[in-house]
Design a protein around this motif. Structure first.
Motif, mmCIF file in Angstrom:
data_model
loop_
_atom_site.group_PDB
_atom_site.id
_atom_site.type_symbol
_atom_site.label_atom_id
_atom_site.label_comp_id
_atom_site.label_asym_id
_atom_site.label_seq_id
_atom_site.Cartn_x
_atom_site.Cartn_y
_atom_site.Cartn_z
ATOM 1 N N TRP A 20 0.041 -5.063 -3.627
ATOM 2 C CA TRP A 20 1.032 -5.249 -4.618
ATOM 3 C C TRP A 20 1.252 -6.531 -5.152
ATOM 4 O O TRP A 20 1.938 -7.333 -4.227
ATOM 5 C CB TRP A 20 2.340 -4.394 -4.280
ATOM 6 C CG TRP A 20 2.421 -2.964 -4.433
ATOM 7 C CD1 TRP A 20 2.395 -2.059 -3.260
ATOM 8 C CD2 TRP A 20 2.001 -2.140 -5.490
ATOM 9 N NE1 TRP A 20 2.151 -1.022 -3.468
ATOM 10 C CE2 TRP A 20 1.896 -0.987 -5.168
ATOM 11 C CE3 TRP A 20 1.990 -2.421 -6.771
ATOM 12 C CZ2 TRP A 20 1.545 0.261 -5.940
ATOM 13 C CZ3 TRP A 20 1.518 -1.303 -7.540
ATOM 14 C CH2 TRP A 20 1.390 -0.138 -7.070
ATOM 15 N N THR B 35 3.565 -7.002 -7.336
ATOM 16 C CA THR B 35 5.046 -6.984 -7.686
ATOM 17 C C THR B 35 5.505 -6.146 -6.702
ATOM 18 O O THR B 35 4.857 -5.693 -6.024
ATOM 19 C CB THR B 35 4.899 -6.197 -9.185
ATOM 20 O OG1 THR B 35 4.381 -5.084 -9.277
ATOM 21 C CG2 THR B 35 4.308 -7.178 -10.245
ATOM 22 N N ASP B 36 6.852 -5.728 -6.885
ATOM 23 C CA ASP B 36 7.547 -4.757 -6.061
ATOM 24 C C ASP B 36 6.710 -3.130 -6.349
ATOM 25 O O ASP B 36 6.124 -3.028 -7.705
ATOM 26 C CB ASP B 36 8.921 -4.430 -6.642
ATOM 27 C CG ASP B 36 9.862 -5.591 -6.264
ATOM 28 O OD1 ASP B 36 9.443 -6.373 -5.375
ATOM 29 O OD2 ASP B 36 10.940 -5.836 -6.916
ATOM 30 N N PRO B 37 6.599 -2.515 -5.361
ATOM 31 C CA PRO B 37 5.978 -1.224 -5.614
ATOM 32 C C PRO B 37 6.718 -0.369 -6.390
ATOM 33 O O PRO B 37 7.764 -0.522 -6.492
ATOM 34 C CB PRO B 37 5.911 -0.633 -3.927
ATOM 35 C CG PRO B 37 6.224 -1.844 -3.165
ATOM 36 C CD PRO B 37 6.702 -2.855 -3.787
ATOM 37 N N ALA C 55 0.976 0.904 -15.596
ATOM 38 C CA ALA C 55 0.558 -0.081 -14.300
ATOM 39 C C ALA C 55 -0.769 -0.904 -14.635
ATOM 40 O O ALA C 55 -1.227 -0.523 -15.583
ATOM 41 C CB ALA C 55 0.352 0.636 -13.146
ATOM 42 N N VAL D 168 -3.955 -2.757 -12.829
ATOM 43 C CA VAL D 168 -4.957 -2.555 -11.760
ATOM 44 C C VAL D 168 -5.950 -3.463 -11.871
ATOM 45 O O VAL D 168 -6.694 -3.632 -12.672
ATOM 46 C CB VAL D 168 -5.640 -1.131 -11.230
ATOM 47 C CG1 VAL D 168 -6.242 -1.386 -9.994
ATOM 48 C CG2 VAL D 168 -4.261 -0.244 -11.008
ATOM 49 N N ARG E 86 -0.061 -13.134 -11.584
ATOM 50 C CA ARG E 86 1.442 -12.728 -11.269
ATOM 51 C C ARG E 86 2.373 -13.792 -11.846
ATOM 52 O O ARG E 86 3.484 -13.358 -12.562
ATOM 53 C CB ARG E 86 1.515 -12.809 -9.761
ATOM 54 C CG ARG E 86 3.062 -12.194 -9.391
ATOM 55 C CD ARG E 86 2.918 -12.670 -7.844
ATOM 56 N NE ARG E 86 2.695 -14.038 -7.119
ATOM 57 C CZ ARG E 86 2.069 -13.911 -6.191
ATOM 58 N NH1 ARG E 86 1.941 -13.196 -5.368
ATOM 59 N NH2 ARG E 86 1.857 -15.360 -5.983
ATOM 60 N N PRO F 78 4.331 -2.271 -12.450
ATOM 61 C CA PRO F 78 3.494 -2.541 -11.343
ATOM 62 C C PRO F 78 2.207 -3.168 -11.493
ATOM 63 O O PRO F 78 1.414 -2.740 -12.092
ATOM 64 C CB PRO F 78 3.672 -0.955 -10.584
ATOM 65 C CG PRO F 78 4.311 -0.212 -11.571
ATOM 66 C CD PRO F 78 4.183 -0.758 -12.714
ATOM 67 N N LEU G 86 -1.119 -3.789 -8.964
ATOM 68 C CA LEU G 86 -1.919 -3.697 -7.663
ATOM 69 C C LEU G 86 -3.079 -4.262 -7.694
ATOM 70 O O LEU G 86 -3.856 -3.945 -8.834
ATOM 71 C CB LEU G 86 -1.925 -2.050 -7.565
ATOM 72 C CG LEU G 86 -2.821 -1.714 -6.364
ATOM 73 C CD1 LEU G 86 -2.030 -2.063 -5.204
ATOM 74 C CD2 LEU G 86 -2.979 -0.304 -6.425
ATOM 75 N N ARG H 243 3.437 4.270 -4.047
ATOM 76 C CA ARG H 243 4.028 2.844 -3.486
ATOM 77 C C ARG H 243 3.122 2.598 -2.310
ATOM 78 O O ARG H 243 3.402 1.458 -1.945
ATOM 79 C CB ARG H 243 5.707 3.094 -3.327
ATOM 80 C CG ARG H 243 5.910 4.382 -2.135
ATOM 81 C CD ARG H 243 7.295 4.170 -2.105
ATOM 82 N NE ARG H 243 7.750 2.805 -1.517
ATOM 83 C CZ ARG H 243 8.602 1.945 -1.888
ATOM 84 N NH1 ARG H 243 8.955 2.229 -3.221
ATOM 85 N NH2 ARG H 243 8.963 0.611 -1.428
ATOM 86 N N LYS I 264 0.005 2.463 -2.098
ATOM 87 C CA LYS I 264 -1.402 1.839 -2.797
ATOM 88 C C LYS I 264 -2.424 2.867 -2.562
ATOM 89 O O LYS I 264 -3.385 2.467 -2.795
ATOM 90 C CB LYS I 264 -1.665 0.888 -1.752
ATOM 91 C CG LYS I 264 -0.646 -0.502 -1.815
ATOM 92 C CD LYS I 264 -1.172 -1.670 -1.422
ATOM 93 C CE LYS I 264 -1.346 -1.665 0.289
ATOM 94 N NZ LYS I 264 -0.261 -1.571 0.669
#
Length: 327
Positions: free
Chosen positions: A163, A165-167, A233, A235, A260, A278, A280, A306, A308
């Protein structure tokens, strides 16, 4: 397969041709597909191994490539683009409303990779059917079962790496979109770009041999299209040319760090308003990935928890035949 029976498979080459040494790989892919689908009719484009006389990095003149595409959408149930490169975008100049009506009515399944990102996303946008982002000639023992399940609209599972970011506090689900980053940005940067309701989508991106400045320009373009303001989200797959012994890991870390940091203000604002973004990172989505290569159903369904865990289906489990989309 949601009432759809695959009887005919068409291999097309809308972009760069295959080297003749890969004829055996095509034959092997056909044998593996027949193990999945049973006895099917196979049609090979006459341009799989050819090169245009005037533009030698594409397989044939635009008129011939477009004619082959139009024939495939009217006759085949599964349409496979054999190679990336450059040239798939050209075909959009030749596709008209009647062609999209044919696709919408017949609902063939498209599989392609890299340069075919342009057509996969446009097909979903205009006809509201899902398509699969995957290099079909890489259909080996490691991903055979997953491709089989995906084609028959069963769930398939992968696992993310990190992650950025925060999950997410709860499971995120939506419609997968994207593919090759450079091509997807080019797809959006048109005179009349598609108008997505980004709230319904999870964006998947990967690329090859780009530096951080290239990445900056492309992510900035996505910001300009307000993609990150509402997507469920992001990815991020491989953004460099994968190799086991080189500096791949360093380059990949540098790219992920940039994403990020560059999106930090959006991440913060969305978190403050209770609608987090989020992000990932995954290790098995991209070019030249050796194992467990991810197949992404563009316009289909994805959920991410969360921990993954990533689940895909070709159609939304609560939608009838995937006929509704968020486009």
């Amino acid at each position: 397969m949601n009432g759809v029976q695959i009887k005919k498979v068409s291999f097309i080459a809308p972009s760069t041709c295959l080297p003749r040494c890969e004829k055996g790989l095509v034959s092997k892919t056909i044998r593996r597909l027949k193990k999945i689908l049973g006895p099917v009719e196979i049609e090979l484009s006459p341009h799989l191994f050819s090169s245009d006389e005037l533009i030698d990095h594409v397989t044939a003149p635009l008129e011939d490539r477009a004619e082959n595409f139009k024939k495939s959408i009217r006759n085949a149930d599964l349409i496979i683009s054999v190679a990336g490169g450059t040239g798939a975008e050209d075909i959009l100049f030749k596709i008209d409303r009647k062609d999209y009506q044919v696709i919408k009515k017949r609902k063939p399944i498209f599989i392609g990779f890299s340069d075919f990102t342009f057509l996969l996303n446009d097909i979903h946008y205009n006809s509201h059917i899902p398509a699969i982002y995957f290099p079909t000639l890489r259909l080996g023992p490691g991903n055979f079962k997953k491709m089989s399940d995906l084609l028959f609209d069963q769930p398939i599972f992968y696992h993310g790496t990190l992650w950025l970011t925060d999950p997410p506090p709860r499971r995120v689900s939506g419609i997968p979109l994207g593919g090759n980053l450079s091509t997807f940005v080019n797809y959006l940067n048109r005179k009349d770009p598609p108008t997505y309701n980004w709230k319904k989508y999870v964006l998947f991106i990967e690329d090859i041999q780009i530096d951080v400045e290239d990445l900056h320009r492309m992510v900035a373009a996505l910001r300009r299209h307000k993609v990150f303001n509402e997507i469920k989200a992001l990815v991020v797959g491989s953004l460099a040319y994968y190799n086991k012994n080189g500096n791949y890991r360093y380059l990949q870390r540098e790219h992920l760090r940039f994403i990020r940091n560059y999106l930090q203000d959006i991440i913060k604002k969305r978190k403050e308003r209770g609608n987090p973004l989020p992000i990932l990172a995954v290790s098995n989505f991209g070019h030249n990935i050796p194992e467990d290569l991810m197949a992404v159903p563009i316009g289909g369904y994805v959920s991410i928890d969360r921990y993954k865990n990533i689940t895909f289906r070709l159609h939304h489990p609560r939608r009838n035949n995937g006929r509704k989309s968020g486009a």
